[in-house]
Design an enzyme around this catalytic site. Structure first.
Site, PDB file in Angstrom:
ATOM      1  N   ARG A 128       0.835  -1.143   0.053  1.00 33.22           N
ATOM      2  CA  ARG A 128       0.017   0.068   0.022  1.00 33.22           C
ATOM      3  C   ARG A 128       0.922   1.297  -0.013  1.00 33.22           C
ATOM      4  NH1 ARG A 128      -3.661  -2.649  -1.281  1.00 33.22           N
ATOM      5  NH2 ARG A 128      -5.798  -3.012  -0.313  1.00 33.22           N
TER       6      ARG A 128
ATOM      7  N   HIS B   6      -1.594   0.289  -9.995  1.00 30.80           N
ATOM      8  CA  HIS B   6      -2.240  -0.636  -8.910  1.00 30.80           C
ATOM      9  C   HIS B   6      -3.049  -1.907  -9.652  1.00 30.80           C
ATOM     10  CE1 HIS B   6      -4.131  -0.661  -4.377  1.00 30.80           C
ATOM     11  NE2 HIS B   6      -3.706  -2.061  -5.033  1.00 30.80           N
TER      12      HIS B   6
ATOM     13  N   GLU C  52      -3.630   7.597  -4.671  1.00 28.27           N
ATOM     14  CA  GLU C  52      -3.906   6.914  -6.051  1.00 28.27           C
ATOM     15  C   GLU C  52      -5.104   7.518  -6.948  1.00 28.27           C
ATOM     16  OE1 GLU C  52      -4.301   2.906  -5.390  1.00 28.27           O
ATOM     17  OE2 GLU C  52      -2.085   2.623  -5.094  1.00 28.27           O
TER      18      GLU C  52
END
Length: 332
Positions: free
Chosen positions: A244, A292, A273
Site C-alpha cells: 500500500r 495498482h 492514487e
C-alpha cells in the site's frame, strides 16, 4: 463454488448496496445476476431492505456512519485482501460480518512484484522509449546499463503468503533471500524458500540489492519506509512497493531518488492514487509505475469476485463466510 452457480444460490435476489460500479462490464453483470443491486441513486428508497454491501476495494470507503444507517445489514463483502477502508470496529459492534479475498490473488501480486523488479533492474521502460524514438540511429550499448538480477540479494519486508510467493520466484534467479517480518518463520518455512530472517529492518536494507515491500497496511506500518530507511539502502538499490502506498513517505522517496541514495523504484501503489499529475515522481526516469494492477489478471479478478459473492450469500444466510476478517470473526 463458481460464479455461474451463484444465481441459483441466491434466487430471492437479496438487496445489495454496491457503492461503486465495477468498471469491467462482464464482471458487473456477474454480480447483477446474483443480487438486486442498490446504487447511490436508489439507496434512500431501499435503505431498510439492504442486507449486504459490496465494496470493490480501497477506492470505496465504508465509514461507520454509513454502516449504522443500514438497519437490516448483515454482511459486507470486500473485493480485496486489504480492508482498511472499512470501519470493521463498527461492523463488529453491530454484529455485521466482513468478508475479504485472501489467497486467490497471491500469485498475481507476486508476479507484478517480480515484473517491477525485473523491469526496474533492466530499465525496460527507458529502453522501450529509446527503441521507439525516431531519433535513435544507434543503440546506446555500454552507456545504458542496468543492474544484475541473477545471484543478487533480495530483501522481502513482510513474509506472509505473497512474500513467500515472491521468495519462491526469486529462487528461480538464484537470488539470496533475506526477509524482515513481525515474527520469524519456522525453520521449515525458511528452508522451503532458502530465506534468512533479519530482525532489524535497517540491517536488511543495508545488505540488499532489491527491497520488496509487501507488508500489510496497519497503524504500525504507516510510513514505515522513510528517509532513514532509504539512506540505509545501497546506492545501487532498487525499491519495489506492491503493498500500500501509505507505508512509504513519498517525499523521502523523491529525495532519495534525486540524491542518488537509491537507484530506482518500482511502484504498483502510491498515496494517494493516482498521484497528483504534477507530482515529481511522475517525471523521474528512474521510477517505474504500474497503476495498482497487481491483481488485474482476468483469472484472478474472476476468482476474487467469486469469493466476494460467496461471502455475501453466506453472510445473508447466516452461514460461515469463506474468508472473514478476524475483527468480525472474533469480535471479542
Amino acid at each position: 463454488c463458481s460464479i455461474l452457480s451463484h444465481t441459483m444460490m441466491s434466487a430471492a435476489k437479496d438487496y445489495v448496496y454496491q457503492i461503486a460500479r465495477i468498471q469491467c462490464e462482464s464482471l458487473q453483470q456477474q454480480i447483477e445476476k446474483a443480487f438486486k443491486i442498490i446504487t447511490d441513486e436508489t439507496i434512500e428508497e431501499y435503505r431498510d431492505k439492504v442486507v449486504a454491501v459490496y465494496a470493490q476495494g480501497q477506492d470505496t470507503p465504508l465509514p461507520g456512519r454509513l454502516i449504522e444507517s443500514l438497519p437490516a445489514l448483515k454482511v459486507i463483502g470486500c473485493n480485496s485482501v486489504g480492508y482498511e477502508h472499512i470501519d470493521v470496529q463498527t461492523a463488529a459492534r453491530l454484529g455485521i460480518r466482513v468478508g475479504h479475498t485472501p489467497f486467490v490473488l497471491d500469485n498475481a501480486t507476486a508476479d507484478i512484484a517480480m515484473t517491477l523488479l525485473l523491469g526496474s533492474a533492466r530499465r525496460i521502460v527507458e529502453g522501450d522509449k529509446i527503441a521507439r524514438d525516431p531519433l535513435t540511429l544507434t543503440y546506446p550499448g555500454y552507456t545504458f546499463l542496468g543492474e544484475e538480477v541473477s545471484e543478487s540479494t533480495i530483501g522481502i519486508i513482510g513474509m506472509g503468503r505473497i512474500g513467500t510467493k515472491i521468495a519462491k520466484r526469486a529462487l528461480g534467479f538464484d537470488m539470496k533471500v533475506l526477509y524482515h517480518n513481525r515474527k520469524q518463520k519456522t525453520a521449515e518455512e525458511e528452508r522451503v524458500v532458502c530465506a534468512t530472517y533479519v530482525p532489524v529492518l535497517n540491517e536488511l536494507l543495508q545488505q540488499c540489492d532489491f527491497v520488496v515491500l509487501v507488508a500489510p497496511s496497519t497503524k504500525e506500518t504507516y510510513r514505515m519506509i522513510g528517509r532513514e530507511q532509504f539512506k540505509a539502502m545501497k546506492k545501487t538499490g532498487i525499491f519495489i512497493n506492491v503493498s500500500r502506498g501509505a507505508l512509504v513517505d513519498h517525499d523521502a522517496l523523491v529525495d532519495a531518488l534525486k540524491n542518488g541514495e537509491i537507484a530506482h523504484a518500482g511502484l504498483d501503489v502510491t498515496d494517494p492514487e493516482p498521484l497528483p499529475r504534477d507530482h515529481p515522481l511522475l517525471t523521474m526516469a528512474n521510477v517505474t509505475f504500474t497503476p495498482h494492477s497487481g491483481t488485474d489478471t482476468y483469472s484472478t479478478t474472476m476468482k476474487m469476485l467469486d469469493v466476494t459473492i460467496t461471502n455475501l450469500i453466506a453472510g445473508v444466510k447466516g452461514e460461515p463466510l469463506l474468508y472473514e476478517v478476524p475483527e468480525t470473526r472474533n469480535p471479542c
